[in-house]
Scaffold this motif. Structure first.
Motif, PDB file in Angstrom:
ATOM      1  N   PRO A 225       0.825  -1.211   0.000  1.00 25.97           N
ATOM      2  CA  PRO A 225       0.000   0.000   0.000  1.00 25.97           C
ATOM      3  C   PRO A 225       0.859   1.262   0.000  1.00 25.97           C
ATOM      4  O   PRO A 225       1.862   1.352   0.715  1.00 25.97           O
ATOM      5  N   GLY A 226       0.469   2.220  -0.825  1.00 20.89           N
ATOM      6  CA  GLY A 226       1.209   3.474  -0.941  1.00 20.89           C
ATOM      7  C   GLY A 226       2.192   3.500  -2.089  1.00 20.89           C
ATOM      8  O   GLY A 226       2.707   4.569  -2.442  1.00 20.89           O
ATOM      9  N   ASP A 227       2.475   2.341  -2.687  1.00 21.33           N
ATOM     10  CA  ASP A 227       3.404   2.306  -3.812  1.00 21.33           C
ATOM     11  C   ASP A 227       2.775   2.961  -5.040  1.00 21.33           C
ATOM     12  O   ASP A 227       1.583   2.771  -5.316  1.00 21.33           O
TER      13      ASP A 227
ATOM     14  N   GLY B 208       0.400  -1.186 -16.596  1.00 27.26           N
ATOM     15  CA  GLY B 208       0.989  -2.439 -17.030  1.00 27.26           C
ATOM     16  C   GLY B 208       1.981  -3.046 -16.071  1.00 27.26           C
ATOM     17  O   GLY B 208       2.483  -4.151 -16.314  1.00 27.26           O
ATOM     18  N   GLN B 209       2.279  -2.364 -14.962  1.00 29.16           N
ATOM     19  CA  GLN B 209       3.245  -2.914 -14.000  1.00 29.16           C
ATOM     20  C   GLN B 209       2.643  -4.120 -13.292  1.00 29.16           C
ATOM     21  O   GLN B 209       1.467  -4.130 -12.910  1.00 29.16           O
ATOM     22  N   ARG B 210       3.479  -5.181 -13.085  1.00 23.50           N
ATOM     23  CA  ARG B 210       2.988  -6.379 -12.425  1.00 23.50           C
ATOM     24  C   ARG B 210       2.747  -6.111 -10.950  1.00 23.50           C
ATOM     25  O   ARG B 210       3.586  -5.553 -10.249  1.00 23.50           O
ATOM     26  N   LEU B 211       1.588  -6.528 -10.475  1.00 18.84           N
ATOM     27  CA  LEU B 211       1.226  -6.375  -9.068  1.00 18.84           C
ATOM     28  C   LEU B 211       1.324  -7.693  -8.307  1.00 18.84           C
ATOM     29  O   LEU B 211       1.717  -7.711  -7.141  1.00 18.84           O
ATOM     30  N   ALA B 212       0.933  -8.775  -8.954  1.00 19.12           N
ATOM     31  CA  ALA B 212       0.945 -10.093  -8.306  1.00 19.12           C
ATOM     32  C   ALA B 212       0.944 -11.161  -9.384  1.00 19.12           C
ATOM     33  O   ALA B 212       0.657 -10.891 -10.555  1.00 19.12           O
ATOM     34  N   VAL B 213       1.244 -12.385  -8.981  1.00 18.57           N
ATOM     35  CA  VAL B 213       1.167 -13.545  -9.870  1.00 18.57           C
ATOM     36  C   VAL B 213       0.167 -14.515  -9.263  1.00 18.57           C
ATOM     37  O   VAL B 213       0.256 -14.875  -8.086  1.00 18.57           O
ATOM     38  N   LEU B 214      -0.795 -14.947 -10.069  1.00 18.09           N
ATOM     39  CA  LEU B 214      -1.879 -15.812  -9.606  1.00 18.09           C
ATOM     40  C   LEU B 214      -1.778 -17.181 -10.282  1.00 18.09           C
ATOM     41  O   LEU B 214      -1.665 -17.277 -11.509  1.00 18.09           O
TER      42      LEU B 214
ATOM     43  N   ALA C 200      -1.700   4.138 -14.454  1.00 15.93           N
ATOM     44  CA  ALA C 200      -0.756   4.687 -13.476  1.00 15.93           C
ATOM     45  C   ALA C 200      -1.517   5.237 -12.282  1.00 15.93           C
ATOM     46  O   ALA C 200      -2.575   5.856 -12.427  1.00 15.93           O
ATOM     47  N   GLY C 201      -0.988   5.015 -11.099  1.00 19.66           N
ATOM     48  CA  GLY C 201      -1.655   5.507  -9.904  1.00 19.66           C
ATOM     49  C   GLY C 201      -0.936   5.056  -8.648  1.00 19.66           C
ATOM     50  O   GLY C 201       0.271   4.807  -8.642  1.00 19.66           O
ATOM     51  N   VAL C 202      -1.729   4.950  -7.576  1.00 17.16           N
ATOM     52  CA  VAL C 202      -1.204   4.583  -6.260  1.00 17.16           C
ATOM     53  C   VAL C 202      -1.938   3.342  -5.782  1.00 17.16           C
ATOM     54  O   VAL C 202      -3.164   3.238  -5.931  1.00 17.16           O
ATOM     55  N   VAL C 203      -1.200   2.403  -5.199  1.00 15.77           N
ATOM     56  CA  VAL C 203      -1.818   1.229  -4.588  1.00 15.77           C
ATOM     57  C   VAL C 203      -2.395   1.651  -3.246  1.00 15.77           C
ATOM     58  O   VAL C 203      -1.655   1.974  -2.307  1.00 15.77           O
ATOM     59  N   ASP C 204      -3.703   1.684  -3.154  1.00 15.69           N
ATOM     60  CA  ASP C 204      -4.351   2.129  -1.916  1.00 15.69           C
ATOM     61  C   ASP C 204      -4.492   1.008  -0.897  1.00 15.69           C
ATOM     62  O   ASP C 204      -4.415   1.253   0.305  1.00 15.69           O
ATOM     63  N   SER C 205      -4.732  -0.188  -1.364  1.00 15.30           N
ATOM     64  CA  SER C 205      -4.924  -1.283  -0.409  1.00 15.30           C
ATOM     65  C   SER C 205      -4.497  -2.595  -1.043  1.00 15.30           C
ATOM     66  O   SER C 205      -4.607  -2.796  -2.253  1.00 15.30           O
ATOM     67  N   VAL C 206      -4.005  -3.501  -0.172  1.00  8.02           N
ATOM     68  CA  VAL C 206      -3.671  -4.873  -0.551  1.00  8.02           C
ATOM     69  C   VAL C 206      -4.313  -5.774   0.493  1.00  8.02           C
ATOM     70  O   VAL C 206      -4.004  -5.673   1.682  1.00  8.02           O
ATOM     71  N   SER C 207      -5.227  -6.623   0.065  1.00  8.28           N
ATOM     72  CA  SER C 207      -6.004  -7.419   1.021  1.00  8.28           C
ATOM     73  C   SER C 207      -5.699  -8.900   0.956  1.00  8.28           C
ATOM     74  O   SER C 207      -6.485  -9.724   1.436  1.00  8.28           O
TER      75      SER C 207
ATOM     76  N   VAL D 246      -6.191   0.134  -6.843  1.00  9.44           N
ATOM     77  CA  VAL D 246      -5.293   1.117  -7.445  1.00  9.44           C
ATOM     78  C   VAL D 246      -6.127   2.332  -7.841  1.00  9.44           C
ATOM     79  O   VAL D 246      -7.176   2.179  -8.482  1.00  9.44           O
ATOM     80  N   SER D 247      -5.678   3.521  -7.439  1.00 15.07           N
ATOM     81  CA  SER D 247      -6.418   4.744  -7.758  1.00 15.07           C
ATOM     82  C   SER D 247      -5.501   5.742  -8.442  1.00 15.07           C
ATOM     83  O   SER D 247      -4.311   5.832  -8.128  1.00 15.07           O
ATOM     84  N   ASP D 248      -6.096   6.467  -9.371  1.00 14.71           N
ATOM     85  CA  ASP D 248      -5.390   7.546 -10.064  1.00 14.71           C
ATOM     86  C   ASP D 248      -5.839   8.856  -9.435  1.00 14.71           C
ATOM     87  O   ASP D 248      -6.978   9.293  -9.616  1.00 14.71           O
ATOM     88  N   LEU D 249      -4.953   9.496  -8.657  1.00 12.88           N
ATOM     89  CA  LEU D 249      -5.290  10.722  -7.941  1.00 12.88           C
ATOM     90  C   LEU D 249      -4.877  11.981  -8.697  1.00 12.88           C
ATOM     91  O   LEU D 249      -4.837  13.063  -8.110  1.00 12.88           O
ATOM     92  N   SER D 250      -4.576  11.853  -9.994  1.00 11.69           N
ATOM     93  CA  SER D 250      -4.258  13.054 -10.769  1.00 11.69           C
ATOM     94  C   SER D 250      -5.481  13.948 -10.913  1.00 11.69           C
ATOM     95  O   SER D 250      -5.365  15.146 -11.184  1.00 11.69           O
ATOM     96  N   THR D 251      -6.663  13.371 -10.734  1.00  8.64           N
ATOM     97  CA  THR D 251      -7.911  14.129 -10.639  1.00  8.64           C
ATOM     98  C   THR D 251      -8.701  13.560  -9.471  1.00  8.64           C
ATOM     99  O   THR D 251      -8.795  12.336  -9.326  1.00  8.64           O
ATOM    100  N   VAL D 252      -9.265  14.442  -8.637  1.00  5.72           N
ATOM    101  CA  VAL D 252     -10.089  13.998  -7.511  1.00  5.72           C
ATOM    102  C   VAL D 252     -11.482  14.608  -7.643  1.00  5.72           C
ATOM    103  O   VAL D 252     -11.687  15.585  -8.367  1.00  5.72           O
TER     104      VAL D 252
END
Length: 449
Positions: free
Chosen positions: A141-143, A148-154, A265-272, A288-294
């Protein structure tokens, strides 16, 4: 001089009255009582006049700077001077503010409070497409991540079965193609043999029917393979090699294993989830959220809602940045009012390129709603009433000011619309115009010094 004479007169009358009182015992019979009263009255009036004149002489000059009331006779007099000329000292004392008449829409400012939230069009709550095990987890969280960046492998359990079905369909399709080829060859031989009467016509027709059957079976096998491949593609969100990333050496890239990647592109807000945990499509595993616009949800009162339009400019201020205004636009006005508060949640989209605005921040919102088309606008304090007409004062140079009658329209945000009598770009007196009105009505200028 006048003050001295009045005091002397009062003293004489007082002495005369005193002496008359002393001689009353000698002349009691000859001096009437009315004369005593007359002398005392005259002395009292003289003393009052002298005291009033002395008080008037002792008033400080600053008291003249108070607002001057306009006599009714003068206010009704249409013959007023066209210009007012001020001395240098008076002009400096008045500290007049010169403003410019500007062209633009009259803007009604609607004030509201609100809170900062996600742009719901750019929030990804990522779920696995099928039941499986988390083989690796690459973010916290916070990254910040890129598209297209890899987040996890399932390790996708359903994907393994789908992959097996696709392989079986490929084999069946190959077999059907071989059978069709053999059927076509048998039909061709029968066609050649019938010319020499070595086979019957019935045999040729039978072999032709076999070819048709094989062709239909081939099309069925092709459709099945396409179906299984599409199912496999749906279960595999995106392979690592499709995004330019690569799996680590201890993670195989075949079979049921696939990369879960960031959609933007954005910020990882949570990993559950954690590595090794079994997940299913019902539960989001990453956000994942894009905070360039709120989005700022502004609570607008019902009485102000009619003035707000989609597209109106918005200014947002938060306590974390007291000297900064974040600008944006109204993007949505709800169709209903909240029954508990009597407010409408008006959505405002605010660009946030540097990420200064955080979710759940309290915000003060000002919605700037234009009222009508462009018009000439002046500060409301520049308008004065002269003989029942609205006028503005225009500097003409050389410490002179001319007054001009104008017609006014709506008032909003400290600005007044001028419908006629003044062009955009003209200079007018703003703060301090009242003193010019007082000088005009009295043909003198007030003095604050």
């Amino acid at each position: 001089m006048m003050h001295t004479r009045l005091l002397q007169t009062a003293h004489v009358f007082a002495i005369d009255g005193t002496e008359s009182g002393r001689g009353s015992s000698l002349l009691r019979g000859t001096l009437p009582l009315a004369r005593h009263r007359l002398l005392l009255s005259v002395a009292t009036v003289a003393i009052a006049l002298a005291a009033g004149f002395a008080a008037g002489r002792s008033l400080p000059s600053a008291s003249i700077a108070a607002p001057v009331s306009v006599p009714a006779a003068v206010a009704a007099d249409p013959d007023l001077p066209a210009t007012i000329t001020l001395s240098e000292s008076k002009l400096a004392n008045l500290q007049l503010q010169i403003e410019e008449a500007k062209s633009g829409p009259l803007v009604h400012a609607v004030s509201a409070t609100g809170s900062v939230g996600y742009d719901q069009l750019h929030v990804a709550r990522i779920r696995p497409v099928a039941r499986g095990r988390i083989e690796s987890l690459d973010v916290n969280p916070g990254d910040r991540v890129v598209a297209g960046q890899r987040l996890a492998v399932l390790d996708n359990f359903d994907l393994s079965a789908a992959h097996s079905r696709a392989l079986s369909a490929e084999a069946a399709l190959g077999q059907a193609q071989a059978q069709l080829k053999a059927a076509n060859a048998a039909y061709d031989r029968a066609t050649n043999l019938i010319r020499n009467d070595l086979v019957t016509q019935a045999e040729v027709e039978a072999r032709r029917a076999t070819v048709a059957t094989m062709e239909a079976d081939l099309r069925t096998k092709q459709a099945e393979l396409q179906q299984y491949r599409e199912e496999e593609a749906r279960l595999l969100p995106m392979r690592a090699d499709a995004t330019g990333a690569s799996l680590s050496g201890d993670q195989p890239t075949s079979g049921s294993r696939g990369a879960i990647v960031a959609p933007f592109a954005g910020v990882v807000d949570s990993v559950s989830v954690a590595k090794g945990e079994i997940t299913d499509p019902a539960t989001p595993i990453l956000t994942v959220s894009d905070l360039s616009t709120v989005w700022v949800q502004a609570d607008v009162a019902e009485k102000d809602l009619g003035a707000v339009r989609v597209g109106d400019a918005v200014e947002v201020r938060v306590s974390a940045f007291p000297g900064r205004a974040f600008t944006g636009r109204v993007t949505y006005i709800p169709d209903q009012i909240e029954t508990t508060t009597g407010m409408a949640k008006v959505r405002c989209a605010i660009p946030n390129p540097d990420g200064a605005l955080r979710v759940n921040m309290f915000a003060n919102v000002t919605i700037l709603s234009p009222q009508g088309g462009d018009a000439v606008l002046v500060p409301s304090e520049s308008l004065q009433d002269v003989n029942g007409q609205s006028v503005v004062f225009i500097p003409t140079g050389g410490r002179q000011f001319a007054w001009r009658v104008v017609r006014t329209g709506p008032v909003a945000n400290g600005k007044t619309q001028i419908t006629s009598g003044l062009a955009a770009g003209a200079a007018v007196v703003g703060e301090g115009s009242y003193w010019l009105k007082a000088a005009l009505m009295q043909s003198t200028s007030p003095d604050q010094g």
